[in-house]
Design a protein around this motif. Structure first.
Motif, PDB file in Angstrom:
ATOM      1  N   GLU A 201       0.730  -1.275  -0.011  1.00  0.00           N
ATOM      2  CA  GLU A 201      -0.101   0.020  -0.001  1.00  0.00           C
ATOM      3  C   GLU A 201       1.102   1.115  -0.127  1.00  0.00           C
ATOM      4  OE1 GLU A 201      -3.884   1.832   2.315  1.00  0.00           O
ATOM      5  OE2 GLU A 201      -2.754   0.182   3.188  1.00  0.00           O
ATOM      6  N   TYR A 202       0.788   1.750  -1.093  1.00  0.00           N
ATOM      7  CA  TYR A 202       1.836   3.193  -1.225  1.00  0.00           C
ATOM      8  C   TYR A 202       1.462   4.032  -2.494  1.00  0.00           C
ATOM      9  CZ  TYR A 202       3.717   0.060  -4.918  1.00  0.00           C
ATOM     10  OH  TYR A 202       3.718  -0.670  -6.109  1.00  0.00           O
ATOM     11  N   ARG A 203       1.913   4.994  -2.265  1.00  0.00           N
ATOM     12  CA  ARG A 203       1.594   6.161  -3.559  1.00  0.00           C
ATOM     13  C   ARG A 203       2.869   6.095  -4.391  1.00  0.00           C
ATOM     14  NH1 ARG A 203       2.639   9.674   0.947  1.00  0.00           N
ATOM     15  NH2 ARG A 203       4.094  10.895   0.617  1.00  0.00           N
ATOM     16  N   ALA A 235       8.200   4.705  -4.331  1.00  0.00           N
ATOM     17  CA  ALA A 235       7.123   4.231  -3.612  1.00  0.00           C
ATOM     18  C   ALA A 235       7.135   4.648  -2.236  1.00  0.00           C
ATOM     19  CB  ALA A 235       6.894   2.471  -3.765  1.00  0.00           C
ATOM     20  N   ILE A 236       6.113   5.342  -1.714  1.00  0.00           N
ATOM     21  CA  ILE A 236       5.963   6.172  -0.433  1.00  0.00           C
ATOM     22  C   ILE A 236       4.878   5.518   0.328  1.00  0.00           C
ATOM     23  CG2 ILE A 236       6.083   8.242   1.041  1.00  0.00           C
ATOM     24  CD1 ILE A 236       8.396   8.046  -1.035  1.00  0.00           C
ATOM     25  N   GLU A 241       7.841   6.429   4.562  1.00  0.00           N
ATOM     26  CA  GLU A 241       8.901   5.984   4.122  1.00  0.00           C
ATOM     27  C   GLU A 241       8.874   5.238   2.829  1.00  0.00           C
ATOM     28  OE1 GLU A 241      11.670   6.047   6.206  1.00  0.00           O
ATOM     29  OE2 GLU A 241      10.481   6.888   7.739  1.00  0.00           O
ATOM     30  N   THR A 242      10.108   5.420   2.138  1.00  0.00           N
ATOM     31  CA  THR A 242      10.225   4.825   0.840  1.00  0.00           C
ATOM     32  C   THR A 242      10.178   3.290   0.849  1.00  0.00           C
ATOM     33  OG1 THR A 242      11.638   6.765   0.244  1.00  0.00           O
ATOM     34  CG2 THR A 242      11.668   4.801  -1.210  1.00  0.00           C
ATOM     35  N   GLN A 243       9.472   2.639   0.259  1.00  0.00           N
ATOM     36  CA  GLN A 243       9.532   1.398   0.126  1.00  0.00           C
ATOM     37  C   GLN A 243      10.287   0.557  -1.117  1.00  0.00           C
ATOM     38  OE1 GLN A 243       5.507  -0.212   0.032  1.00  0.00           O
ATOM     39  NE2 GLN A 243       5.183   0.757   1.962  1.00  0.00           N
ATOM     40  N   GLN A 254      15.349  -8.458 -16.482  1.00  0.00           N
ATOM     41  CA  GLN A 254      15.587  -9.052 -15.223  1.00  0.00           C
ATOM     42  C   GLN A 254      14.953  -8.182 -14.205  1.00  0.00           C
ATOM     43  OE1 GLN A 254      17.629 -11.712 -14.584  1.00  0.00           O
ATOM     44  NE2 GLN A 254      17.726 -11.741 -16.852  1.00  0.00           N
ATOM     45  N   ALA A 255      14.527  -9.009 -12.963  1.00  0.00           N
ATOM     46  CA  ALA A 255      13.726  -8.417 -11.833  1.00  0.00           C
ATOM     47  C   ALA A 255      14.997  -7.837 -10.935  1.00  0.00           C
ATOM     48  CB  ALA A 255      13.034  -9.238 -11.123  1.00  0.00           C
ATOM     49  N   GLU A 256      14.573  -6.813 -10.250  1.00  0.00           N
ATOM     50  CA  GLU A 256      15.674  -5.867  -9.423  1.00  0.00           C
ATOM     51  C   GLU A 256      14.988  -5.333  -8.386  1.00  0.00           C
ATOM     52  OE1 GLU A 256      18.711  -3.588 -11.173  1.00  0.00           O
ATOM     53  OE2 GLU A 256      18.341  -4.646 -13.163  1.00  0.00           O
ATOM     54  N   GLN A 257      15.594  -5.309  -7.070  1.00  0.00           N
ATOM     55  CA  GLN A 257      14.935  -4.574  -6.035  1.00  0.00           C
ATOM     56  C   GLN A 257      15.713  -3.377  -5.926  1.00  0.00           C
ATOM     57  OE1 GLN A 257      12.750  -6.115  -3.682  1.00  0.00           O
ATOM     58  NE2 GLN A 257      12.825  -7.825  -5.093  1.00  0.00           N
ATOM     59  N   VAL A 258      14.732  -2.183  -6.067  1.00  0.00           N
ATOM     60  CA  VAL A 258      15.293  -1.217  -6.038  1.00  0.00           C
ATOM     61  C   VAL A 258      14.070   0.106  -5.374  1.00  0.00           C
ATOM     62  CG1 VAL A 258      16.232  -1.346  -8.499  1.00  0.00           C
ATOM     63  CG2 VAL A 258      13.777  -0.628  -8.221  1.00  0.00           C
ATOM     64  N   SER A 259      14.700   1.100  -4.836  1.00  0.00           N
ATOM     65  CA  SER A 259      13.721   2.255  -4.258  1.00  0.00           C
ATOM     66  C   SER A 259      13.215   3.310  -5.388  1.00  0.00           C
ATOM     67  CB  SER A 259      14.525   2.867  -3.319  1.00  0.00           C
ATOM     68  OG  SER A 259      15.816   3.352  -3.691  1.00  0.00           O
ATOM     69  N   GLN A 260      13.964   3.274  -6.402  1.00  0.00           N
ATOM     70  CA  GLN A 260      13.730   4.273  -7.500  1.00  0.00           C
ATOM     71  C   GLN A 260      13.615   3.570  -8.880  1.00  0.00           C
ATOM     72  OE1 GLN A 260      15.665   7.885  -7.552  1.00  0.00           O
ATOM     73  NE2 GLN A 260      15.308   8.420  -5.505  1.00  0.00           N
TER      74      GLN A 260
END
Length: 312
Positions: A201-203, A235-236, A241-243, A254-260
């Motif tokens: 759940e984020y904006r 994602a906030i 907090e940033t998710q 490729q799938a990557e875990q990123v904050s932006q």
């Protein structure tokens, strides 16, 4: 009436005397000339032996002398060492045990430890691992699939998520029944990802900070005469907090875990965001979309073309 004659063994002193005669003959090479014939040689030996023992003050009967000469000819008291055969080999091996005994003992102990370890440690360990693997793929993973499906069903607000999860469980259980650990584990991983996505759940907010890109454009490999435009978002969460999100980079697959990450948009939308920022340095309309609890996808406020990048 039959008379049985028993040949008595010669007294020990006579045997010893005969052996001495043989030894005297063997160590006195010049007692008899080699060119004499057999009969002359025997007579000469007898005569010479009488003289030898007479000089020593020993009276040796002729029969003892004859016995000694006969024993010499027959090599009766001579020792002929063995030259081969299994017995000879084993005897020499036993005599030389001092040289190879420690090494052999070490090798034997090592072999014994290896055999014991293999049969009583390694084999049970391998069997235990195999049994654990079977139990995991056929019992634990199917149970985990059912658990995740139940959670997804309770969380999902869209039927498509439940349908997709149910199909994943069916494929996963078929793989588990076939003892395909890799495919069964992938099914569990996919279900876990679905659950996490539903619970998110984020904006989706446009990045608008000093030193950070708000938008970028790239040339796709398939057509370098065309530009792809991307708005950089993050994602906030409800806590501000940033998710971190799992994003598939359309350029690499490729799938990557990123904050932006960048969301592809049309040139018109890209220019609109750019003009908004150039107006006063701040993007006023900075909400790109909303991700609600129980839904799989973001509900975009701005139109998007689909496709995302994680590097630029």
């Amino acid at each position: 009436m039959t008379t049985t004659r028993t040949k008595k063994a010669a007294p020990l002193d006579e045997v010893m005397l005969a052996m001495d005669v043989v030894d005297t003959l063997r160590h006195s090479e010049n007692l008899v000339a080699r060119e004499l014939g057999e009969e002359d040689r025997a007579s000469a030996l007898m005569e010479r032996l009488r003289e030898v023992y007479r000089q020593q003050g020993i009276d040796v009967p002729d029969r003892i002398l004859r016995e000694g000469v006969s024993a010499l000819n027959e090599a009766r008291f001579a020792y002929s060492p063995p030259t081969g055969g299994l017995g000879y080999f084993l005897a020499r091996l036993y005599v030389s045990r001092r040289h190879w005994g420690k090494q052999a003992l070490f090798v034997a102990l090592a072999a014994l430890i290896g055999i014991v370890g293999y049969n009583f440690a390694y084999k049970p360990y391998v069997a235990g691992q195999a049994q654990a693997s079977i139990e995991r793929v056929q019992v634990e993973l199917p149970a985990r699939m059912d658990e995740l499906l139940a959670q997804i069903t309770s969380v999902a607000k869209v039927e498509s998520a439940v349908v997709s999860a149910t199909e994943t469980v069916e494929r996963g259980k078929a793989a588990a029944a076939a003892s395909d650990l890799q495919r069964a584990e992938k099914a569990v991983a996919d279900l876990s990802t679905t659950l996490t996505q539903l619970q998110g759940e984020y904006r989706l907010q446009i990045v608008n900070r000093e030193g950070s890109d708000t938008g970028v454009w790239t040339y796709p490999d398939v057509n370098e005469n065309t530009r792809n435009y991307y708005i950089i978002v993050e994602a906030i969460g409800t806590d501000g907090e940033t998710q971190v999100q799992s994003i598939i980079n359309e350029e690499t697959g490729q799938a990557e875990q990123v904050s932006q990450w960048g969301v592809r948009v049309s040139e018109v939308v890209f220019n609109g965001v750019r003009d908004d920022k150039l107006d006063d340095g701040i993007v006023q309309n900075n909400i790109m979309g909303l991700k609600q609890y129980g839904y799989m996808d973001v509900d975009y406020v701005l139109p998007v073309l689909g496709g995302e990048i994680t590097q630029w």
